[in-house]
Design a protein around this motif. Structure first.
Motif, PDB file in Angstrom:
ATOM      1  N   ARG A 185       0.823  -1.215   0.000  1.00  0.00           N
ATOM      2  CA  ARG A 185       0.000   0.000   0.000  1.00  0.00           C
ATOM      3  C   ARG A 185       0.855   1.262   0.000  1.00  0.00           C
ATOM      4  NH1 ARG A 185      -4.635  -0.139   4.316  1.00  0.00           N
ATOM      5  NH2 ARG A 185      -5.424   1.549   3.011  1.00  0.00           N
ATOM      6  N   VAL A 186       1.873   1.312   0.821  1.00  0.00           N
ATOM      7  CA  VAL A 186       2.685   2.534   0.831  1.00  0.00           C
ATOM      8  C   VAL A 186       3.526   2.663  -0.440  1.00  0.00           C
ATOM      9  CG1 VAL A 186       2.767   2.736   3.357  1.00  0.00           C
ATOM     10  CG2 VAL A 186       4.625   1.565   2.167  1.00  0.00           C
ATOM     11  N   ASN A 187       3.852   1.531  -1.061  1.00  0.00           N
ATOM     12  CA  ASN A 187       4.659   1.592  -2.289  1.00  0.00           C
ATOM     13  C   ASN A 187       3.820   1.807  -3.548  1.00  0.00           C
ATOM     14  OD1 ASN A 187       6.958   1.175  -0.840  1.00  0.00           O
ATOM     15  ND2 ASN A 187       7.331  -0.905  -1.547  1.00  0.00           N
ATOM     16  N   TYR A 188       2.524   1.614  -3.424  1.00  0.00           N
ATOM     17  CA  TYR A 188       1.641   1.655  -4.598  1.00  0.00           C
ATOM     18  C   TYR A 188       1.772   2.972  -5.356  1.00  0.00           C
ATOM     19  CZ  TYR A 188      -2.616   1.004  -7.334  1.00  0.00           C
ATOM     20  OH  TYR A 188      -3.515   0.868  -8.356  1.00  0.00           O
ATOM     21  N   GLN A 189       1.858   2.871  -6.681  1.00  0.00           N
ATOM     22  CA  GLN A 189       2.131   4.070  -7.482  1.00  0.00           C
ATOM     23  C   GLN A 189       0.904   4.675  -8.159  1.00  0.00           C
ATOM     24  OE1 GLN A 189       5.018   5.761  -8.051  1.00  0.00           O
ATOM     25  NE2 GLN A 189       6.112   4.524  -6.555  1.00  0.00           N
ATOM     26  N   GLY A 190      -0.249   4.043  -8.070  1.00  0.00           N
ATOM     27  CA  GLY A 190      -1.413   4.571  -8.778  1.00  0.00           C
ATOM     28  C   GLY A 190      -1.233   4.496 -10.278  1.00  0.00           C
ATOM     29  N   TRP A 191      -2.054   5.155 -11.032  1.00  0.00           N
ATOM     30  CA  TRP A 191      -1.872   5.215 -12.478  1.00  0.00           C
ATOM     31  C   TRP A 191      -1.836   6.690 -12.865  1.00  0.00           C
ATOM     32  CZ3 TRP A 191      -6.243   3.477  -9.954  1.00  0.00           C
ATOM     33  CH2 TRP A 191      -7.390   4.255 -10.076  1.00  0.00           C
ATOM     34  N   PRO A 192      -1.283   7.012 -14.057  1.00  0.00           N
ATOM     35  CA  PRO A 192      -1.180   8.423 -14.450  1.00  0.00           C
ATOM     36  C   PRO A 192      -2.570   9.063 -14.504  1.00  0.00           C
ATOM     37  CG  PRO A 192       0.041   7.007 -15.958  1.00  0.00           C
ATOM     38  CD  PRO A 192      -0.758   6.090 -15.072  1.00  0.00           C
ATOM     39  N   LEU A 193      -2.716  10.214 -13.884  1.00  0.00           N
ATOM     40  CA  LEU A 193      -4.035  10.837 -13.797  1.00  0.00           C
ATOM     41  C   LEU A 193      -4.342  11.664 -15.042  1.00  0.00           C
ATOM     42  CD1 LEU A 193      -4.381  12.022 -10.098  1.00  0.00           C
ATOM     43  CD2 LEU A 193      -5.277   9.967 -11.196  1.00  0.00           C
ATOM     44  N   THR A 194      -5.436  11.299 -15.711  1.00  0.00           N
ATOM     45  CA  THR A 194      -5.899  12.070 -16.856  1.00  0.00           C
ATOM     46  C   THR A 194      -7.404  12.269 -16.740  1.00  0.00           C
ATOM     47  OG1 THR A 194      -6.239  10.047 -18.146  1.00  0.00           O
ATOM     48  CG2 THR A 194      -4.127  11.156 -18.425  1.00  0.00           C
ATOM     49  N   VAL A 195      -7.891  13.348 -17.337  1.00  0.00           N
ATOM     50  CA  VAL A 195      -9.335  13.567 -17.475  1.00  0.00           C
ATOM     51  C   VAL A 195      -9.595  13.689 -18.969  1.00  0.00           C
ATOM     52  CG1 VAL A 195     -11.242  15.148 -17.060  1.00  0.00           C
ATOM     53  CG2 VAL A 195      -9.609  14.677 -15.234  1.00  0.00           C
ATOM     54  N   ASP A 196     -10.440  12.814 -19.475  1.00  0.00           N
ATOM     55  CA  ASP A 196     -10.692  12.748 -20.924  1.00  0.00           C
ATOM     56  C   ASP A 196      -9.383  12.687 -21.711  1.00  0.00           C
ATOM     57  OD1 ASP A 196     -13.420  12.860 -20.444  1.00  0.00           O
ATOM     58  OD2 ASP A 196     -13.403  15.061 -20.458  1.00  0.00           O
ATOM     59  N   GLY A 197      -8.457  11.912 -21.217  1.00  0.00           N
ATOM     60  CA  GLY A 197      -7.196  11.690 -21.925  1.00  0.00           C
ATOM     61  C   GLY A 197      -6.150  12.766 -21.710  1.00  0.00           C
ATOM     62  N   LEU A 198      -6.515  13.874 -21.064  1.00  0.00           N
ATOM     63  CA  LEU A 198      -5.532  14.946 -20.844  1.00  0.00           C
ATOM     64  C   LEU A 198      -4.974  14.873 -19.426  1.00  0.00           C
ATOM     65  CD1 LEU A 198      -7.506  17.874 -22.494  1.00  0.00           C
ATOM     66  CD2 LEU A 198      -5.499  16.686 -23.426  1.00  0.00           C
ATOM     67  N   PRO A 199      -3.653  14.999 -19.297  1.00  0.00           N
ATOM     68  CA  PRO A 199      -3.044  14.901 -17.961  1.00  0.00           C
ATOM     69  C   PRO A 199      -3.601  15.955 -17.009  1.00  0.00           C
ATOM     70  CG  PRO A 199      -1.363  14.958 -19.682  1.00  0.00           C
ATOM     71  CD  PRO A 199      -2.668  15.223 -20.355  1.00  0.00           C
ATOM     72  N   VAL A 200      -3.907  15.547 -15.799  1.00  0.00           N
ATOM     73  CA  VAL A 200      -4.440  16.461 -14.800  1.00  0.00           C
ATOM     74  C   VAL A 200      -3.320  17.277 -14.184  1.00  0.00           C
ATOM     75  CG1 VAL A 200      -5.584  16.618 -12.557  1.00  0.00           C
ATOM     76  CG2 VAL A 200      -6.341  14.940 -14.233  1.00  0.00           C
ATOM     77  N   ALA A 201      -2.248  16.577 -13.842  1.00  0.00           N
ATOM     78  CA  ALA A 201      -1.121  17.256 -13.223  1.00  0.00           C
ATOM     79  C   ALA A 201       0.100  16.383 -13.411  1.00  0.00           C
ATOM     80  CB  ALA A 201      -1.383  17.450 -11.735  1.00  0.00           C
ATOM     81  N   ALA A 202       1.236  17.007 -13.445  1.00  0.00           N
ATOM     82  CA  ALA A 202       2.464  16.228 -13.525  1.00  0.00           C
ATOM     83  C   ALA A 202       2.819  15.798 -12.107  1.00  0.00           C
ATOM     84  CB  ALA A 202       3.572  17.081 -14.114  1.00  0.00           C
ATOM     85  N   LEU A 203       2.709  14.513 -11.852  1.00  0.00           N
ATOM     86  CA  LEU A 203       3.011  14.034 -10.506  1.00  0.00           C
ATOM     87  C   LEU A 203       4.418  13.459 -10.485  1.00  0.00           C
ATOM     88  CD1 LEU A 203      -0.314  12.264  -9.546  1.00  0.00           C
ATOM     89  CD2 LEU A 203       0.458  14.548  -8.956  1.00  0.00           C
ATOM     90  N   SER A 204       5.226  14.039  -9.657  1.00  0.00           N
ATOM     91  CA  SER A 204       6.618  13.608  -9.619  1.00  0.00           C
ATOM     92  C   SER A 204       6.869  12.733  -8.398  1.00  0.00           C
ATOM     93  CB  SER A 204       7.509  14.847  -9.581  1.00  0.00           C
ATOM     94  OG  SER A 204       8.722  14.536  -8.958  1.00  0.00           O
ATOM     95  N   THR A 205       7.820  11.823  -8.537  1.00  0.00           N
ATOM     96  CA  THR A 205       8.224  11.025  -7.378  1.00  0.00           C
ATOM     97  C   THR A 205       9.704  11.278  -7.111  1.00  0.00           C
ATOM     98  OG1 THR A 205       8.656   9.161  -8.842  1.00  0.00           O
ATOM     99  CG2 THR A 205       6.543   9.157  -7.721  1.00  0.00           C
ATOM    100  N   SER A 206      10.201  12.404  -7.607  1.00  0.00           N
ATOM    101  CA  SER A 206      11.650  12.618  -7.540  1.00  0.00           C
ATOM    102  C   SER A 206      12.166  12.813  -6.116  1.00  0.00           C
ATOM    103  CB  SER A 206      12.064  13.782  -8.420  1.00  0.00           C
ATOM    104  OG  SER A 206      11.317  14.919  -8.081  1.00  0.00           O
ATOM    105  N   PHE A 207      11.283  13.179  -5.199  1.00  0.00           N
ATOM    106  CA  PHE A 207      11.753  13.335  -3.819  1.00  0.00           C
ATOM    107  C   PHE A 207      11.603  12.037  -3.028  1.00  0.00           C
ATOM    108  CE2 PHE A 207      10.955  17.803  -4.884  1.00  0.00           C
ATOM    109  CZ  PHE A 207      12.213  18.297  -4.599  1.00  0.00           C
TER     110      PHE A 207
END
Ligand SMILES: [Zn+2]
Length: 320
Positions: free
Chosen positions: A121-143
């Motif tokens: 659960r803590v490692n789970y990455q989800g899936w890229p968030l889009t609304v109608d195919g367009l990215p909602v936000a750039a989600l970074s995991t760089s930190f």
């Protein structure tokens, strides 16, 4: 009629899944940033499990990335005990290895499962968030920081949690991390764990000796810039041997040969890389393997005749 929210696209294989942690879907959380810097009008609906939904309701975040990280941090906090099973397990296994009762087996099994669920659960990455195919936000995991196979949202989050897991005073661990550098977390943990006593005087002494150690290490590392050439040997071609009642594991020997390590000094230089490589399985394994390699290489150094004529793996070391 105009829409009053934005529903994120859910790929087929993720239907009925919490975006935050991968558990079964309960309800969608309507996220609106707070503070709302970009004046976002419509909330974004994020599929959530019951627990993450509850966490989201109590959290304020100015963007999705922050929301995700705050949910993860709360899951970490809530399942601290479960995540700790992974830290303590091998130790426990060792201590109790002579007790093989059914009840204990059952306990072990369920404890390990709890650990694996919390970790997933803590490692789970989800899936890229889009609304109608367009990215909602750039989600970074760089930190994000990984330690022992578990993801933390940042270095300070990792330090906070690991200090608890290993019973190290948090400020002390912070200090050690600062001295060794943020990219050497495994080293910092190992050092802090083996510190004797955490009184102010003891800590100061330890930090001083750590600084001296690092300075020495840096001085040693400077002249030797050319990396030793290693050999790739099949595991089946490496002989397992016993030295000083210690099993010398072929896996570790294989790694050492691959790095071109044939002396204790070279092994010490590669200590971090060694622990990074074998620590992925378990920290105890890494420790055991490392000690075994120290014994092996020391034996070769102290008894060159044995190394040249009797070591069953001499043909490989000769190539280095
Ligand atoms: Zn969830």
């Amino acid at each position: 009629m105009t829409a009053t929210y934005q529903s994120v696209d859910v790929p087929f294989e993720y239907r009925h899944t919490c975006w935050f942690c991968g558990e079964p879907y309960f309800e969608s959380f309507a996220f609106l940033p707070s503070p709302n810097y970009d004046h976002q009008k419509l909330p974004v609906l994020l599929p959530s499990c019951q627990e993450c939904y509850g966490i989201c309701k109590g959290v304020k975040a100015s963007d999705l990335e922050l929301l995700r990280d705050k949910v993860k941090e709360q899951l970490h906090r809530k399942y601290q005990k479960h995540l700790q099973i992974g830290v303590n397990w091998t130790k426990e296994e060792l201590e109790q290895s002579e007790f093989e009762g059914k009840a204990l087996e059952g306990f072990r099994e369920s404890a390990w499962k709890m650990f694996e669920i919390a970790k997933a659960r803590v490692n789970y990455q989800g899936w890229p968030l889009t609304v109608d195919g367009l990215p909602v936000a750039a989600l970074s995991t760089s930190f994000h920081v990984q330690f022992d196979g578990i993801t933390y949202t940042s270095l300070s989050h990792a330090v906070e949690q690991l200090a608890k897991s290993y019973n190290i005073p948090q400020e002390y661990l912070e200090e050690v991390v600062e001295v060794v550098g943020r990219d050497r977390l495994p080293y910092a943990i190992r050092f802090a764990k083996t510190t004797y006593g955490y009184s102010l005087a003891e800590r100061t002494a330890s930090i001083d000796s750590l600084k001296a150690l690092l300075a020495e290490e840096a001085a040693l590392a400077l002249p030797e810039t050319s990396k030793a050439k290693g050999v790739d040997v099949n595991l089946g071609d490496i002989v397992e041997l016993i030295l000083h009642r210690t099993m010398i594991p072929p896996h570790a020997t294989q790694w050492v040969l691959k790095q071109g390590i044939k002396s204790l000094n070279q092994l010490a230089e590669q200590e971090d890389a060694f622990f990074e490589h074998f620590g992925a399985d378990s920290e105890l394994t890494a420790f055991t393997y490392f000690t075994a390699m120290q014994i092996y290489l020391e034996h070769r150094e102290l008894d060159p005749e044995w190394a040249e004529q009797q070591d069953p793996n001499r043909q490989w070391f000769d190539k280095l």
